[in-house]
Design an enzyme around this catalytic site. Structure first.
Site, PDB file in Angstrom:
ATOM      1  N   GLU A  39      35.922  44.544  33.635  1.00 24.63           N
ATOM      2  CA  GLU A  39      34.697  43.750  34.395  1.00 24.63           C
ATOM      3  C   GLU A  39      34.978  43.205  35.609  1.00 24.63           C
ATOM      4  OE1 GLU A  39      31.219  40.133  33.870  1.00 24.63           O
ATOM      5  OE2 GLU A  39      33.229  40.255  32.367  1.00 24.63           O
ATOM      6  N   LYS A 107      25.040  44.662  33.391  1.00 21.14           N
ATOM      7  CA  LYS A 107      25.375  43.690  32.037  1.00 21.14           C
ATOM      8  C   LYS A 107      23.856  42.881  31.738  1.00 21.14           C
ATOM      9  CE  LYS A 107      28.526  39.462  31.388  1.00 21.14           C
ATOM     10  NZ  LYS A 107      29.559  38.987  31.686  1.00 21.14           N
ATOM     11  N   CYS A 139      31.512  42.628  28.324  1.00 20.39           N
ATOM     12  CA  CYS A 139      32.066  41.073  28.237  1.00 20.39           C
ATOM     13  C   CYS A 139      31.158  40.402  27.172  1.00 20.39           C
ATOM     14  CB  CYS A 139      32.187  40.200  29.396  1.00 20.39           C
ATOM     15  SG  CYS A 139      33.485  39.085  29.346  1.00 20.39           S
TER      16      CYS A 139
END
Length: 213
Positions: A39, A107, A139
């Site tokens: 990320e 995300k 994540c």
């Protein structure tokens, strides 16, 4: 599939340097079908002064990755801070083995102070890479079982999570990474960075998990 899982600490604030490092890693492993970087790998993990490290999806930084992908014949997934007209996203660029940017995933679930710094993405994404139907996640996305489940039901046969997970949350990701594979009977590649930045210690623990967990 042979995957290169790049558990690397980015150089803070140096998108071009990090893109070049990723390109070098891809070039060192041309046998890989898919290369995955953590990320926000191009920017480093930060929640302020974002314009200084954000990149455009058609910018030269991602161009480094495109050239490396086509030279090695390797598909690539890499995290970057995406600049848009409305703000910034924690995104992943998905290149096929011909170096084409086939998708950008943003995300969906933002953690803590990220919600004040980034915009949330709006949709799940499936993309064909290296002969697989891949569901990319970033994540905190992985901690929501419904996201991976929806991807699996939509036809994903590989989950790929890129992360910048830090202390004291290592245990959570160990559990979630395994659970997402086991509950969906879909293999899962989890790539987390290491090193220290912005006061955080990143936990690594990158792994490849088969469909039986």
């Amino acid at each position: 599939m042979l995957a290169l899982l790049a558990q690397l600490p980015p150089a803070p604030g140096s998108p071009i340097a990090n893109a070049a490092r990723a390109a070098h890693a891809i070039g060192e492993h041309p046998e890989a079908d898919l290369a995955v970087f953590p990320e926000l790998f191009l920017s480093g993990y930060r929640l302020d002064d974002l314009d200084a490290v954000a990149v455009d999806a058609d910018g030269p930084e991602l161009g480094f990755l495109a050239k490396a992908a086509v030279k090695a014949g390797t598909a690539v997934i890499a995290g970057f801070l995406e600049r848009s007209g409305s703000g910034f996203y924690s995104s992943v660029a998905c290149f096929d083995e011909d170096g084409e940017l086939v998708a950008v995933y943003r995300k969906l679930k933002l953690f803590g102070g990220e919600a004040e710094a980034f915009l949330p993405g709006r949709r799940m994404l499936l993309v064909e890479l290296a002969g697989r139907i891949v569901a990319p996640m970033v994540c905190f996305d992985m901690e929501f079982p419904e996201l991976a489940r929806a991807a699996a039901l939509a036809g994903a046969d590989l989950l790929v999570t890129v992360a910048a997970n830090m202390d004291p949350f290592g245990r959570e990701h160990r559990v979630h990474a395994l659970a997402r594979a086991l509950e969906n009977r879909v293999p899962h590649l989890y790539v987390n960075r290491v090193g220290h930045e912005s006061g955080f210690a990143f936990t690594g623990e990158t792994c490849s998990i088969d469909a039986d967990g």
